[in-house]
Design an enzyme around this catalytic site. Structure first.
Site, PDB file in Angstrom:
ATOM      1  CD  GLU A 213      -4.913  -7.681   1.751  1.00 46.97           C
ATOM      2  OE1 GLU A 213      -5.771  -6.901   2.207  1.00 46.97           O
ATOM      3  OE2 GLU A 213      -3.690  -7.487   1.849  1.00 46.97           O
TER       4      GLU A 213
ATOM      5  CG  HIS B 125     -10.161  -5.318   0.638  1.00 46.77           C
ATOM      6  ND1 HIS B 125     -10.408  -6.427   1.408  1.00 46.77           N
ATOM      7  CD2 HIS B 125      -8.840  -5.059   0.778  1.00 46.77           C
ATOM      8  CE1 HIS B 125      -9.288  -6.818   1.997  1.00 46.77           C
ATOM      9  NE2 HIS B 125      -8.320  -6.009   1.620  1.00 46.77           N
TER      10      HIS B 125
ATOM     11  CD  GLU C  17      -2.700  -1.363   2.454  1.00 42.42           C
ATOM     12  OE1 GLU C  17      -2.544  -0.541   3.375  1.00 42.42           O
ATOM     13  OE2 GLU C  17      -3.511  -2.306   2.514  1.00 42.42           O
TER      14      GLU C  17
ATOM     15  CG  ASN D   9      -0.843  -6.990  -1.328  1.00 44.57           C
ATOM     16  OD1 ASN D   9      -1.446  -7.602  -2.207  1.00 44.57           O
ATOM     17  ND2 ASN D   9      -1.335  -6.826  -0.102  1.00 44.57           N
TER      18      ASN D   9
HETATM   19  O1  G3I Z   1      -5.836  -8.346  18.994  1.00 47.58           O
HETATM   20  C1  G3I Z   1      -6.095  -7.028  19.454  1.00 47.58           C
HETATM   21  C2  G3I Z   1      -6.900  -7.080  20.709  1.00 47.58           C
HETATM   22  O2  G3I Z   1      -6.192  -7.719  21.726  1.00 47.58           O
HETATM   23  C3  G3I Z   1      -7.264  -5.670  21.119  1.00 47.58           C
HETATM   24  O3  G3I Z   1      -8.066  -5.699  22.210  1.00 47.58           O
HETATM   25  C4  G3I Z   1      -7.959  -4.984  19.990  1.00 47.58           C
HETATM   26  C5  G3I Z   1      -8.295  -3.554  20.329  1.00 47.58           C
HETATM   27  O4  G3I Z   1      -8.170  -2.687  19.264  1.00 47.58           O
HETATM   28  O5  G3I Z   1      -7.154  -4.985  18.852  1.00 47.58           O
HETATM   29  C6  G3I Z   1      -6.839  -6.275  18.398  1.00 47.58           C
HETATM   30  O6  G3I Z   1      -6.027  -6.187  17.277  1.00 47.58           O
HETATM   31  C7  G3I Z   1      -6.674  -5.831  16.072  1.00 47.58           C
HETATM   32  C8  G3I Z   1      -6.298  -6.855  15.030  1.00 47.58           C
HETATM   33  O7  G3I Z   1      -6.843  -6.489  13.798  1.00 47.58           O
HETATM   34  C9  G3I Z   1      -6.779  -8.255  15.373  1.00 47.58           C
HETATM   35  O8  G3I Z   1      -8.155  -8.269  15.405  1.00 47.58           O
HETATM   36  C10 G3I Z   1      -6.223  -4.475  15.654  1.00 47.58           C
HETATM   37  O9  G3I Z   1      -6.690  -3.492  16.565  1.00 47.58           O
HETATM   38  C11 G3I Z   1      -6.745  -4.151  14.301  1.00 47.58           C
HETATM   39  O10 G3I Z   1      -6.158  -2.939  13.859  1.00 47.58           O
HETATM   40  C12 G3I Z   1      -6.368  -5.244  13.344  1.00 47.58           C
HETATM   41  O11 G3I Z   1      -6.960  -4.979  12.113  1.00 47.58           O
HETATM   42  C13 G3I Z   1      -6.357  -5.597  11.002  1.00 47.58           C
HETATM   43  C14 G3I Z   1      -5.988  -4.552   9.994  1.00 47.58           C
HETATM   44  O12 G3I Z   1      -5.470  -5.164   8.831  1.00 47.58           O
HETATM   45  C15 G3I Z   1      -4.959  -3.611  10.553  1.00 47.58           C
HETATM   46  O13 G3I Z   1      -4.462  -2.777   9.613  1.00 47.58           O
HETATM   47  C16 G3I Z   1      -7.332  -6.585  10.411  1.00 47.58           C
HETATM   48  O14 G3I Z   1      -7.527  -7.676  11.307  1.00 47.58           O
HETATM   49  C17 G3I Z   1      -6.796  -7.124   9.093  1.00 47.58           C
HETATM   50  O15 G3I Z   1      -7.802  -7.859   8.453  1.00 47.58           O
HETATM   51  C18 G3I Z   1      -6.417  -5.966   8.198  1.00 47.58           C
HETATM   52  O16 G3I Z   1      -5.876  -6.505   7.029  1.00 47.58           O
HETATM   53  C19 G3I Z   1      -5.522  -5.530   6.026  1.00 47.58           C
HETATM   54  C20 G3I Z   1      -4.306  -6.049   5.315  1.00 47.58           C
HETATM   55  O17 G3I Z   1      -3.278  -6.323   6.230  1.00 47.58           O
HETATM   56  C21 G3I Z   1      -3.837  -5.063   4.273  1.00 47.58           C
HETATM   57  N1  G3I Z   1      -4.908  -4.722   3.350  1.00 47.58           N
HETATM   58  C22 G3I Z   1      -6.148  -4.304   3.971  1.00 47.58           C
HETATM   59  C23 G3I Z   1      -6.633  -5.323   4.980  1.00 47.58           C
HETATM   60  C24 G3I Z   1      -7.961  -4.904   5.582  1.00 47.58           C
HETATM   61  O18 G3I Z   1      -7.858  -3.706   6.271  1.00 47.58           O
END
Ligand code: G3I
Length: 492
Positions: free
Chosen positions: A280, A251, A172, A214
């Site tokens: 993705e 997406h 990105e 990516n």
């Molecule tokens: O695990 C913690 C948890 O312990 C905590 O309480 C909670 C509070 O915010 O956060 C949890 O972590 C989160 C994590 O996902 C697991 O669920 C993060 O905050 C959250 O930011 C994170 O989001 C991820 C996101 O990327 C971050 O940028 C998504 O799961 C994930 O699907 C998403 O994936 C991205 C790709 O890497 C890149 N392309 C876009 C795609 C979708 O946004």
């Protein structure tokens, strides 16, 4: 990812020949597969996404999260349906280097080990990204940040060296909107060459991994962002900056719908000489028609190597279950989109290895029909090292290519002939013995049977042709059959 909450809006080179799945029980049946030379034929319907994609040499993957590895419904579906795994968050910068210079692979390894124990390959995600940086990295700039990026790439890739199919090296890096330029970020501020430095570092760190750029919102061919990325990849190829693949996150939602020129986007990038992959995929609302369109677009592009959905069930999606964006509902049931995807994959033609040869009525394949033996788990081919022909030469696997040292013919005596000699299981060999090259004869230790589950067994000992690892030069052995991906083979 912060900037992609509502975004606007990934193979390996397919050989010049084609591949057949080894759905073969005897010479006669093998012949039935091989005599279809010069013809396209509809693949036998497979019943899972991974197996159906495999029929055209592609993979079908999913993002896997450690959060769900204790959920048996999740792991059962994921294990059955998908043959490529991307850790959803566990190999990102904040997860793998929480403190500068202190690497932590606990969760990355959990996903990696789950994948490999279940015979799946892994896409690494992601090494250099403006988002999900640990606090220490966010506060760096200039040469300190540049060096930290290089050190991070080296540290993570060293840990997984030789075991990752492809890395999203840079994620990105381009801006949304009409500029077609780079996104502003602390990494971009270190100098415009940060992306190529990342790729050059990655190539040196693990020469066996495919290196991908990516991004999201790069699906519409006419979008400025798509064109910006295209120009970068074109420039990299012209200047010899190492890049092997481009990932299209895809997406899709109301603000960034599936574009009708998506296939043009995939094929245009592929024509630059890179693999393309859908990395993705999720579609808000879960339209079966749109899912089928995406699959058909990938299937239409030879270098579209595979598709990954960003999660298993709707309830696992970063978008929330209400978006209904995936192929399984929150109860683990197959959705109409699943059926549409499976049908599209199964409708894909398989084409035989030698398109110019006429169909033969013979019950045995033409001796001149050559094919490679490609291991499903490794994605690499049986190879006589440096084209050696001496008796006793030990076979290895290596990146598939078109040279004679990977070219086999299957003789009427069930021999696998290569370089004028034969694939031979040493006399009296037991599980774990390496197979070798030897003068051809009629002994059962040079007879190989192709089984319906994709395994290849030796006539003398009934052990399965296997690889012990997935990297280039890994040994090819015979081993006690267990049907896992390191024992399944396709003609390629
Ligand atoms: O695990 C913690 C948890 O312990 C905590 O309480 C909670 C509070 O915010 O956060 C949890 O972590 C989160 C994590 O996902 C697991 O669920 C993060 O905050 C959250 O930011 C994170 O989001 C991820 C996101 O990327 C971050 O940028 C998504 O799961 C994930 O699907 C998403 O994936 C991205 C790709 O890497 C890149 N392309 C876009 C795609 C979708 O946004």
């Amino acid at each position: 990812m912060i900037d992609n909450v509502v975004p606007d809006g990934g193979h390996r080179k397919r050989p010049s020949g084609f591949r057949n799945t080894l759905i073969i029980g005897s010479v006669g049946v093998l012949s039935a597969g091989l005599v279809l030379v010069g013809m396209s034929t509809t693949a036998n319907a497979a019943s899972t996404l991974g197996a159906s994609a495999q029929q055209s040499g592609r993979y079908f993957g999913t993002a896997i999260s450690t959060a769900h590895l204790g959920d048996s419904q999740y792991t059962t579906i994921a294990n059955a349906e998908f043959n490529m795994v991307t850790p959803e968050n566990e190999m990102k910068i904040d997860a793998t280097e929480p403190n500068q210079g202190q690497f932590n692979f606990t969760n990355g390894d959990r996903v990696f080990n789950w994948a490999r124990q279940n015979g799946k390959r892994v896409r690494g995600h992601t090494l250099a990204w403006h988002s999900q940086q640990p606090g220490w990295m966010q506060s760096l700039s200039g040469s300190a940040l540049r060096n930290a990026m290089i050190n991070h790439i080296n540290g993570v890739m060293a840990h997984y060296r030789g075991n990752i199919y492809a890395w999203d090296v840079v994620n990105e890096a381009f801006a949304d909107g009409s500029s077609g330029g780079r996104r502003s970020s602390n990494l971009q501020s270190t100098g415009n060459d940060w992306i190529e430095v990342a790729f050059r570092t990655a190539r040196a760190a693990d020469p066996n991994a495919k290196l991908c750029y990516n991004d999201y919102n790069t699906d519409n061919w006419t979008a400025a962002k798509t064109q910006g990325v295209f120009r970068m990849v074109q420039d990299f190829k012209q200047r010899g900056v190492p890049i092997d693949c481009v990932g299209f996150q895809s997406h899709f939602n109301g603000n960034s719908p599936y574009p009708s020129n998506y296939r043009t986007t995939l094929s245009s990038f592929a024509n630059l000489g890179v693999d393309v992959a859908i990395t993705e995929l999720d579609i808000q609302g879960g339209s079966a028609t749109t899912y089928a369109n995406v699959v058909n677009d990938c299937l239409a592009v030879a270098r579209c190597v595979g598709i990954t959905t960003w999660g298993v069930r709707d309830s696992d999606s970063w978008l929330g279950a209400g978006a209904s964006p995936l192929l399984f509902d929150s109860g683990g049931n197959k959705k109409p989109a699943y059926t549409a995807v499976l049908n599209a994959l199964n409708a894909s033609p398989t084409v035989s290895p030698t398109p110019t040869t006429s169909p033969s009525p013979s019950t045995s394949p033409s001796p001149s029909t050559t094919f490679r033996l490609r291991n499903e788990g490794a994605g690499r081919c049986v190879d006589s090292p440096n084209s050696a022909t001496a008796n006793g030469t030990l076979f290895q696997i290596f990146d598939c290519h078109t040279n004679p040292n990977q070219r086999f013919t299957y003789s009427a005596g069930k021999r696998l002939e290569i370089l004028g000699k034969c694939l031979d299981s040493p006399t009296g060999a037991g599980s774990g013995t390496r197979v070798q090259l030897w003068d051809c004869h009629t002994g059962t230790n040079q007879q190989w049977n192709f089984n319906t589950n994709g395994t290849v067994t030796n006539g003398a000992n009934n052990l399965c042709l296997a690889v012990t690892a997935t990297t280039n030069t890994s040994p090819v052995t015979i081993a006690t059959c267990n049907g896992s991906a390191n024992q399944r083979w396709t003609m390629a």
